[in-house]
Design a protein around this motif. Structure first.
Motif, PDB file in Angstrom:
ATOM      1  N   THR A 445    -128.850 -45.380  33.763  1.00 25.32           N
ATOM      2  CA  THR A 445    -129.083 -46.131  35.004  1.00 25.32           C
ATOM      3  C   THR A 445    -129.867 -47.408  34.723  1.00 25.32           C
ATOM      4  O   THR A 445    -129.568 -48.478  35.271  1.00 25.32           O
ATOM      5  CB  THR A 445    -129.841 -45.243  36.013  1.00 25.32           C
ATOM      6  OG1 THR A 445    -129.074 -44.070  36.266  1.00 25.32           O
ATOM      7  CG2 THR A 445    -130.095 -45.995  37.305  1.00 25.32           C
ATOM      8  N   TYR A 449    -126.226 -49.192  34.505  1.00 25.99           N
ATOM      9  CA  TYR A 449    -125.833 -49.147  35.919  1.00 25.99           C
ATOM     10  C   TYR A 449    -126.582 -50.154  36.777  1.00 25.99           C
ATOM     11  O   TYR A 449    -126.068 -50.593  37.813  1.00 25.99           O
ATOM     12  CB  TYR A 449    -126.040 -47.739  36.478  1.00 25.99           C
ATOM     13  CG  TYR A 449    -125.411 -46.651  35.635  1.00 25.99           C
ATOM     14  CD1 TYR A 449    -124.240 -46.886  34.917  1.00 25.99           C
ATOM     15  CD2 TYR A 449    -125.990 -45.390  35.557  1.00 25.99           C
ATOM     16  CE1 TYR A 449    -123.672 -45.899  34.133  1.00 25.99           C
ATOM     17  CE2 TYR A 449    -125.425 -44.386  34.782  1.00 25.99           C
ATOM     18  CZ  TYR A 449    -124.276 -44.639  34.072  1.00 25.99           C
ATOM     19  OH  TYR A 449    -123.717 -43.654  33.297  1.00 25.99           O
ATOM     20  N   SER A 450    -127.797 -50.524  36.382  1.00 27.90           N
ATOM     21  CA  SER A 450    -128.557 -51.498  37.177  1.00 27.90           C
ATOM     22  C   SER A 450    -127.832 -52.838  37.252  1.00 27.90           C
ATOM     23  O   SER A 450    -127.864 -53.518  38.287  1.00 27.90           O
ATOM     24  CB  SER A 450    -129.952 -51.669  36.586  1.00 27.90           C
ATOM     25  OG  SER A 450    -129.863 -52.124  35.229  1.00 27.90           O
ATOM     26  N   HIS A 453    -125.080 -52.461  39.713  1.00 28.64           N
ATOM     27  CA  HIS A 453    -125.611 -52.469  41.078  1.00 28.64           C
ATOM     28  C   HIS A 453    -125.865 -53.890  41.563  1.00 28.64           C
ATOM     29  O   HIS A 453    -125.584 -54.226  42.723  1.00 28.64           O
ATOM     30  CB  HIS A 453    -126.910 -51.661  41.142  1.00 28.64           C
ATOM     31  CG  HIS A 453    -126.710 -50.191  40.965  1.00 28.64           C
ATOM     32  ND1 HIS A 453    -127.755 -49.309  40.808  1.00 28.64           N
ATOM     33  CD2 HIS A 453    -125.578 -49.436  40.911  1.00 28.64           C
ATOM     34  CE1 HIS A 453    -127.283 -48.094  40.668  1.00 28.64           C
ATOM     35  NE2 HIS A 453    -125.965 -48.149  40.724  1.00 28.64           N
ATOM     36  N   SER A 459    -126.389 -51.232  48.617  1.00 26.53           N
ATOM     37  CA  SER A 459    -127.643 -50.518  48.393  1.00 26.53           C
ATOM     38  C   SER A 459    -127.661 -49.126  49.012  1.00 26.53           C
ATOM     39  O   SER A 459    -128.356 -48.244  48.508  1.00 26.53           O
ATOM     40  CB  SER A 459    -128.817 -51.331  48.956  1.00 26.53           C
ATOM     41  OG  SER A 459    -128.644 -51.546  50.344  1.00 26.53           O
ATOM     42  N   VAL A 482    -123.697 -45.200  43.119  1.00 26.27           N
ATOM     43  CA  VAL A 482    -123.285 -45.864  44.362  1.00 26.27           C
ATOM     44  C   VAL A 482    -122.606 -44.814  45.247  1.00 26.27           C
ATOM     45  O   VAL A 482    -121.599 -44.227  44.846  1.00 26.27           O
ATOM     46  CB  VAL A 482    -122.337 -47.042  44.093  1.00 26.27           C
ATOM     47  CG1 VAL A 482    -121.861 -47.650  45.416  1.00 26.27           C
ATOM     48  CG2 VAL A 482    -123.034 -48.087  43.248  1.00 26.27           C
TER      49      VAL A 482
END
Length: 772
Positions: A445, A449-450, A453, A459, A482
């Motif tokens: 993450t 993944y950040s 995002h 969000s 997500v």
């Protein structure tokens, strides 16, 4: 008398032609109007311009019916003695509530139209009220249909709600539809006017429309009328023209009670049709779905369970507005104080990165596009980054898989419930493996993944509906953190029927039904409810289900009437068949009873006849034997008819002859022996007579003396002194008694009148049971 002010940009010829068309009984005069920012709320001051003021002199002061949205227009009607609703009765009522709660908050942002627009909730409410009043001024009447062919924008929303607020019905469709489809929808819906998105769309459809449809007027939402290539004799108003007409008339009605007395106010009912939404037509011609205010209000009140929006949340809107899913979502979100940003497919990725929306309401195709973009970005990276990203994605996918198992949200097709111990083992194993994979998932993450995002920008959640969400897309977004919530619905149900909740987001499902909604899966042929895990037809019942298909409703009524007549005919046929079967059954029963009665009668007659025959047999078929002592002799005399068995007759005759010969032959022997034998015979037969007479007759019930009955036993063998004939007679008589396996019974009958001697009957054993 009513006075109507037109906007200053209208030329004299345009206004004269349009107003003379709309108000044939009115007189128009030109005048000088001076426009000021304060008076008309213009965004900038304008120089003097020549305009029109219209004085409408009606020959008869007729009171007109004015349909209104009860809660939205409560301020206008409060002092008019009209009942004002304190709750939502129509969809436009939501704007009064939202303006009171979130007045100065930004309601919507539309950056891609000219000019770009930003409106607060108060401004949005006022524009809707002005637009609806402007429609009344240009001649829109309640229940009329207005075709709204435009793409999603803030002005589309104002036009949509303005048409609803007048009690009219809007017929929505997107600008990308073909000309033939738009003409078919316009004519089928019986629309009287047209609101188009832009001059480009009007120029594309103008020529076939002008020749094939009838239009009272045209409203141009975006652009200038000067860009129109051809409009014929049809009046054309732009968006600002309608707003200014409505604003002036609303001011006059608020400041003067005289203007209100020409109207009879009639509130919009929840069961009134709000809009006609035509289906995509994949299975034939598009069908007009009639959605009522009640249908849409159900979605507005209950979608919060699926999307718990909060004040200040930002939504990104890109679906076409005639899509029922997008439409219901917009109505709902504006009741929660959110900000809606309008975007396009072309600008979606940039707007996701720029606005960072909390929610995106879209179809599965949008999420598939985002998935392909992410995969493309990973595949074009260096080998090390690609390996790291794919490894973390695999680990995170496995982690989420085991997490769903121990959380109890893992969906399986196996309908058999596992045992408690098996479930416990699975839970413990999934918990252990998830605990091992969790640190790696957290690392993925932060490292991978950040960045995804920040590119996607969603969000809170993405809401997917309007199609089937592929499983690999669902699992991918779950792995990167997500949240996707899938739902199910259709245009005919306004549209949502079921959706996954944030706290119960089970992958592979469409979630739980909305409140007040019932549905079941039935067999397409039999209509029987299917067990869990089966595929079939979904039957839905709830407040969101449509009123029906436009015009097809009449056909459906006719078909229902025909089906009713057919059912009545079938019922009559079944009834007549039942009556016929009952009649045949009754006849069969009657025939059977008659047959049984006839058989019983025949049996009774046969029994009586048998009894008569038995009586005749008793009287006729008898061997009459008289046993009398006469000079030491015993003589047997028979009187048997021809019907008696010949063997009995021969035996009886032989016995008689034997007795005669025996008595004659004994006459020359010892008289003492003969006398002793005779005395023994007499005494024995007398005893037999008294014994049998006592057992067969009741002496107390008869006046006459009991009959004398004697019984003949099996004869003794003849002596040597008797002749051969006697021995022959003995053998014949003995053979006869052996064949019948019984002894001859001597039964005495009552003496027959005029008969000097009593008769004793010899009855064969074969008929003795019938006699007794």
């Amino acid at each position: 008398m009513a006075t109507i002010s037109l906007v200053p940009k209208l030329s004299s010829s345009d206004c004269g032609q349009a107003l003379q068309f709309l108000f044939p009984n009115c007189k128009f005069r030109s005048t000088q109007l001076f426009h000021h920012r304060k008076c008309h709320g213009r965004r900038a001051g304008l120089p003097q311009n020549r305009g029109f003021r219209v004085s409408c002199l009606s020959k008869t002061d007729e009171v007109q019916i004015r349909r209104y949205s009860p809660f939205l227009e409560s301020a206008l009607l409060h002092g008019n003695g009209t009942l004002v609703a304190d709750e939502w009765q129509a969809v436009p009522d939501i704007w009064r509530t939202s303006a009171e709660k979130y007045g100065d908050r930004v309601a919507l942002t539309d950056p891609y139209h000219d000019p770009p627009s930003n409106m607060t909730y108060k401004q949005l409410e006022q524009e809707i009220l002005d637009f609806s009043e402007g429609l009344r001024i240009v001649g829109v009447k309640p229940v009329e249909k207005i075709a709204l062919f435009a793409d999603n924008s803030c002005r589309w929303l104002v036009a949509d709600q303005g048409i609803m607020a007048t009690g009219a019905i809007n017929v929505a469709r997107g600008s990308r539809s073909s000309v033939e489809e738009l003409i078919q929808i316009y004519n089928h819906s019986e629309s009287v006017a047209l609101a188009v998105d832009s001059p480009e769309l009007f120029n594309r459809i103008a020529e076939p429309f002008c020749s094939k449809v009838v239009m009272k007027f045209v409203i141009l939402l975006w652009g200038e009328k000067s860009s129109l290539a051809s409009r014929g004799n049809i009046p054309v108003f732009n968006y600002k023209d309608i707003l200014d007409l409505g604003r002036e008339n609303r001011k006059r009605m608020l400041n003067s009670n005289d203007a209100r007395k020409y109207y009879t106010h009639e509130a919009i009912n929840s069961n009134d049709i709000a809009t006609l939404v035509y289906t995509s037509g994949t299975t034939g011609n598009p069908k007009g779905v009639m959605l009522t205010h009640r249908n849409l209000l159900h979605q507005i009140r209950n979608l919060w369970d699926v999307v718990p929006a909060e004040i200040g949340d930002r939504f990104l809107s890109m679906l076409p507005p005639w899509h029922a899913y997008e439409r219901a979502a917009e109505y709902f979100t504006f009741t929660n104080g959110i900000e809606q940003v309008y975007t396009t497919v072309k600008n979606l990725k940039d707007d996701l990165r720029h606005y960072h929306p909390n929610y995106v309401v879209s179809v599965p195709l949008v999420y598939e596009t985002l998935y392909r973009g992410i995969q493309k970005q990973i595949s074009t990276s260096s080998k090390a980054r690609k390996l790291i990203a794919l490894s973390f994605l695999s680990i995170s996918s496995a982690y989420m898989e085991f997490k769903r198992i121990y959380e109890g949200t893992y969906l399986t097709r196996n309908q058999k419930q596992p045992s408690y111990y098996a479930s416990l083992v699975d839970w413990i194993g999934a918990r252990i493996v998830a605990a091992i994979l969790w640190p790696l998932h957290v690392m993925g993450t932060k490292l991978v993944y950040s960045k995804i995002h920040s590119a996607i920008g969603i969000s809170k959640a993405g809401i997917s509906a309007g199609g089937s969400l592929p499983a690999h897309i669902d699992k991918f977004f779950e792995a990167i953190g997500v949240k996707l919530q899938n739902g199910y619905g259709l245009t005919e149900s306004s549209p949502a029927v079921a959706a996954r909740r944030p706290n119960c987001n089970v992958l592979g499902s469409v979630g739980h039904p909305l409140q007040h909604t019932e549905f079941k899966v039935v067999d397409s042929e039999t209509g029987e409810v299917l067990p869990r895990g089966s595929s079939g037809i979904v039957n839905v019942r709830g407040p969101q289900v449509m009123k029906g298909y436009y015009k097809i409703e009449e056909l459906e009524d006719k078909l229902r009437e025909q089906e009713k007549q057919l059912l009545e005919y079938k019922f009559r046929v079944v009834q007549e068949k039942q009556l016929l079967e009952d009649k045949l059954r009754e006849q069969e029963k009657q025939l059977l009873e008659d047959k049984l009665r006839e058989q019983e009668k025949q049996l009774l007659e046969d029994k009586l006849r048998g009894q008569e025959n038995q009586l005749q047999c008793t009287q006729l078929f008898a061997d009459v034997v008289r046993v009398t002592p006469h000079e030491g002799k015993t003589r047997i005399r028979d009187e048997i008819t021809n019907d008696v068995d010949p063997s009995i007759l021969r035996a009886s005759n032989s016995l008689n002859r034997w007795m005669s010969q025996g008595s004659t032959s004994l006459r020359g022997h010892d008289s003492l022996h003969e006398k002793r034998r005779k005395r023994e015979f007499k005494s024995g037969e007398t005893e037999n007579f008294h014994r049998l007479s006592t057992s067969l007759y009741d002496n107390k019930s008869r006046k006459s003396d009991p009959p004398k009955i004697a019984r003949i036993t099996r004869p003794s063998k003849p002596t040597a002194t008797q002749g051969p004939k006697s021995r022959i007679a003995y053998h014949e008589l003995n053979t006869h008694f052996t064949n019948y396996k019984t002894q001859a019974t001597l039964t005495h009958t009552r003496p027959i009148p005029n008969t000097p001697k009593p008769k004793i009957l010899i009855i064969p054993s074969s008929i003795q049971s019938n006699i007794h």
